[in-house]
Design a protein around this motif. Structure first.
Motif, mmCIF file in Angstrom:
data_model
loop_
_atom_site.group_PDB
_atom_site.id
_atom_site.type_symbol
_atom_site.label_atom_id
_atom_site.label_comp_id
_atom_site.label_asym_id
_atom_site.label_seq_id
_atom_site.Cartn_x
_atom_site.Cartn_y
_atom_site.Cartn_z
ATOM 1 N N GLU A 40 0.836 -1.206 0.000
ATOM 2 C CA GLU A 40 0.000 0.000 0.000
ATOM 3 C C GLU A 40 0.868 1.252 0.000
ATOM 4 O OE1 GLU A 40 -3.715 1.325 -0.561
ATOM 5 O OE2 GLU A 40 -3.458 -0.731 0.099
ATOM 6 N N ALA A 41 1.970 1.217 0.722
ATOM 7 C CA ALA A 41 2.885 2.364 0.766
ATOM 8 C C ALA A 41 3.499 2.611 -0.614
ATOM 9 C CB ALA A 41 3.975 2.129 1.803
ATOM 10 N N ARG A 42 3.817 1.544 -1.321
ATOM 11 C CA ARG A 42 4.363 1.695 -2.680
ATOM 12 C C ARG A 42 3.336 2.404 -3.563
ATOM 13 N NH1 ARG A 42 5.325 -3.077 -3.258
ATOM 14 N NH2 ARG A 42 7.383 -3.119 -2.358
ATOM 15 N N GLY A 43 2.075 2.011 -3.434
ATOM 16 C CA GLY A 43 1.017 2.688 -4.191
ATOM 17 C C GLY A 43 0.915 4.156 -3.834
ATOM 18 N N LEU A 44 1.034 4.481 -2.544
ATOM 19 C CA LEU A 44 0.999 5.883 -2.117
ATOM 20 C C LEU A 44 2.165 6.653 -2.718
ATOM 21 C CD1 LEU A 44 -0.234 8.140 -0.364
ATOM 22 C CD2 LEU A 44 1.202 7.308 1.525
ATOM 23 N N SER A 45 3.308 6.023 -2.803
ATOM 24 C CA SER A 45 4.484 6.716 -3.342
ATOM 25 C C SER A 45 4.329 7.047 -4.822
ATOM 26 C CB SER A 45 5.754 5.884 -3.128
ATOM 27 O OG SER A 45 5.772 4.759 -3.989
ATOM 28 N N GLU A 46 3.395 6.388 -5.496
ATOM 29 C CA GLU A 46 3.182 6.618 -6.922
ATOM 30 C C GLU A 46 1.917 7.419 -7.216
ATOM 31 O OE1 GLU A 46 3.114 2.604 -8.314
ATOM 32 O OE2 GLU A 46 5.264 2.329 -7.993
ATOM 33 N N THR A 47 1.127 7.724 -6.209
ATOM 34 C CA THR A 47 -0.143 8.413 -6.398
ATOM 35 C C THR A 47 0.053 9.837 -6.893
ATOM 36 O OG1 THR A 47 -1.151 7.119 -4.645
ATOM 37 C CG2 THR A 47 -2.290 9.124 -5.271
ATOM 38 N N GLY A 48 -0.651 10.161 -7.954
ATOM 39 C CA GLY A 48 -0.654 11.525 -8.462
ATOM 40 C C GLY A 48 0.574 11.920 -9.245
ATOM 41 N N ALA A 49 1.491 11.021 -9.423
ATOM 42 C CA ALA A 49 2.717 11.343 -10.173
ATOM 43 C C ALA A 49 2.805 10.407 -11.370
ATOM 44 C CB ALA A 49 3.946 11.171 -9.288
ATOM 45 N N PRO A 50 2.823 10.944 -12.572
ATOM 46 C CA PRO A 50 2.916 10.083 -13.748
ATOM 47 C C PRO A 50 4.162 9.206 -13.685
ATOM 48 C CG PRO A 50 2.560 12.389 -14.380
ATOM 49 C CD PRO A 50 2.829 12.357 -12.906
ATOM 50 N N PRO A 72 1.943 4.925 13.005
ATOM 51 C CA PRO A 72 0.516 5.272 13.131
ATOM 52 C C PRO A 72 0.289 6.777 13.276
ATOM 53 C CG PRO A 72 1.050 3.431 14.579
ATOM 54 C CD PRO A 72 2.346 3.960 14.041
ATOM 55 N N GLY A 73 1.115 7.441 14.060
ATOM 56 C CA GLY A 73 0.973 8.883 14.234
ATOM 57 C C GLY A 73 1.228 9.646 12.950
ATOM 58 N N GLU A 88 -7.283 9.529 -3.601
ATOM 59 C CA GLU A 88 -6.592 8.241 -3.722
ATOM 60 C C GLU A 88 -5.544 8.095 -2.618
ATOM 61 O OE1 GLU A 88 -3.837 5.666 -6.795
ATOM 62 O OE2 GLU A 88 -4.966 7.363 -7.593
ATOM 63 N N SER A 89 -4.831 9.167 -2.324
ATOM 64 C CA SER A 89 -3.831 9.123 -1.253
ATOM 65 C C SER A 89 -4.484 8.872 0.095
ATOM 66 C CB SER A 89 -3.040 10.432 -1.213
ATOM 67 O OG SER A 89 -2.286 10.595 -2.388
ATOM 68 N N VAL A 90 -5.594 9.546 0.357
ATOM 69 C CA VAL A 90 -6.310 9.344 1.620
ATOM 70 C C VAL A 90 -6.759 7.894 1.738
ATOM 71 C CG1 VAL A 90 -8.414 9.927 2.903
ATOM 72 C CG2 VAL A 90 -7.023 11.742 1.921
ATOM 73 N N ASP A 91 -7.295 7.333 0.656
ATOM 74 C CA ASP A 91 -7.717 5.930 0.678
ATOM 75 C C ASP A 91 -6.550 5.015 1.029
ATOM 76 O OD1 ASP A 91 -10.292 6.688 0.006
ATOM 77 O OD2 ASP A 91 -10.102 6.092 -2.112
ATOM 78 N N ARG A 92 -5.399 5.271 0.452
ATOM 79 C CA ARG A 92 -4.226 4.427 0.721
ATOM 80 C C ARG A 92 -3.755 4.590 2.172
ATOM 81 N NH1 ARG A 92 -2.476 1.771 -3.598
ATOM 82 N NH2 ARG A 92 -2.980 2.550 -5.676
ATOM 83 N N VAL A 93 -3.743 5.812 2.670
ATOM 84 C CA VAL A 93 -3.334 6.055 4.055
ATOM 85 C C VAL A 93 -4.310 5.371 5.014
ATOM 86 C CG1 VAL A 93 -3.077 7.838 5.837
ATOM 87 C CG2 VAL A 93 -2.070 8.185 3.570
ATOM 88 N N GLN A 94 -5.605 5.507 4.753
ATOM 89 C CA GLN A 94 -6.588 4.845 5.617
ATOM 90 C C GLN A 94 -6.456 3.325 5.551
ATOM 91 O OE1 GLN A 94 -10.250 6.685 4.319
ATOM 92 N NE2 GLN A 94 -10.052 8.313 5.834
ATOM 93 N N ARG A 115 -4.702 -1.663 8.312
ATOM 94 C CA ARG A 115 -3.783 -2.815 8.429
ATOM 95 C C ARG A 115 -3.015 -2.778 9.744
ATOM 96 N NH1 ARG A 115 -2.110 -5.192 2.760
ATOM 97 N NH2 ARG A 115 -4.147 -4.890 1.954
ATOM 98 N N LEU A 116 -2.587 -1.594 10.134
ATOM 99 C CA LEU A 116 -1.893 -1.482 11.417
ATOM 100 C C LEU A 116 -2.810 -1.878 12.567
ATOM 101 C CD1 LEU A 116 0.162 1.820 11.104
ATOM 102 C CD2 LEU A 116 1.054 -0.509 11.269
ATOM 103 N N ALA A 117 -4.057 -1.440 12.511
ATOM 104 C CA ALA A 117 -5.010 -1.765 13.569
ATOM 105 C C ALA A 117 -5.291 -3.264 13.599
ATOM 106 C CB ALA A 117 -6.308 -0.985 13.370
ATOM 107 N N GLU A 118 -5.442 -3.872 12.429
ATOM 108 C CA GLU A 118 -5.673 -5.317 12.359
ATOM 109 C C GLU A 118 -4.474 -6.072 12.923
ATOM 110 O OE1 GLU A 118 -6.391 -5.958 8.217
ATOM 111 O OE2 GLU A 118 -8.386 -5.031 8.303
ATOM 112 N N HIS A 119 -3.290 -5.644 12.543
ATOM 113 C CA HIS A 119 -2.071 -6.292 13.027
ATOM 114 C C HIS A 119 -1.951 -6.141 14.539
ATOM 115 C CE1 HIS A 119 1.920 -8.024 12.708
ATOM 116 N NE2 HIS A 119 2.353 -7.053 13.500
ATOM 117 N N ALA A 120 -2.267 -4.972 15.051
ATOM 118 C CA ALA A 120 -2.194 -4.737 16.496
ATOM 119 C C ALA A 120 -3.211 -5.604 17.231
ATOM 120 C CB ALA A 120 -2.428 -3.268 16.813
#
Length: 182
Positions: A52-62, A89-90, A131-137, A142-147
């Protein structure tokens, strides 16, 4: 600079933006920071967040390329100052708040312009922010599920069926005045 501190710098700059070019430049800065945080987490963040982080790193940038914005001075890309993500998380919660504020600012610009080109630029930027907000959420979930699944690993146990606005509840905070004086 640590991610949460850098996010606060961008939030402050967005809140102080008084005209359309400044709002657009700060929206771009925020999206660049989101991509940088995504890139950092994709490379060395928790394993369960990397895709998911990889997707965020590519969001909005061609093609995932960070392009220059005409209103950002040379060397003025704040995201380049990112050195660490100390508390994942913070950082993600603060990033979600920042992106929400950016979305609101962009809607204000889009609604207030009569220039068609600027309107569509705002709409495209709003889509990228969403799209970025969706990826961050997604990463926060995932962090909450893992915790919850691994409470002995430093996470806190949470109620899985509790209705909430997100895994850490609703993110509250001042939006700030970003469109200039009324």
């Amino acid at each position: 600079m640590e991610a949460e501190r850098l996010i606060m710098v961008v939030r402050s700059a967005l809140a102080e933006s008084r005209d359309v070019p400044a709002v657009m430049a700060e929206a771009w800065q925020a999206q660049a920071l989101a991509r940088a945080v995504g890139g950092r987490l994709a490379g060395c963040g928790p394993v369960e967040l990397r895709a998911e982080a990889r997707g965020l790193s590519e969001t909005g940038a061609p093609g995932g390329v960070l392009l220059d914005h005409p209103m950002v001075p040379a060397g003025g890309v704040r995201a380049s100052q990112l050195t660490e993500v100390a508390h994942v998380p913070g950082t993600l919660a603060a990033l979600a708040l920042l992106l929400g504020e950016v979305g609101i600012a962009l809607v204000g610009v889009a609604c207030g312009t009569e220039e068609e080109g600027l309107y569509w630029q705002c709409i495209e930027a709003i889509d990228a922010v969403d799209e970025s907000v969706d990826r961050v959420q997604g990463m926060l979930r995932r962090l909450a599920e893992h915790a919850y699944e691994h409470p002995g690993e430093g996470g806190r146990e949470q109620e899985p069926d509790r209705e909430r606005d997100g895994p850490f509840g609703m993110v509250h905070g001042p939006v700030g005045f970003v469109a200039g004086p009324p």
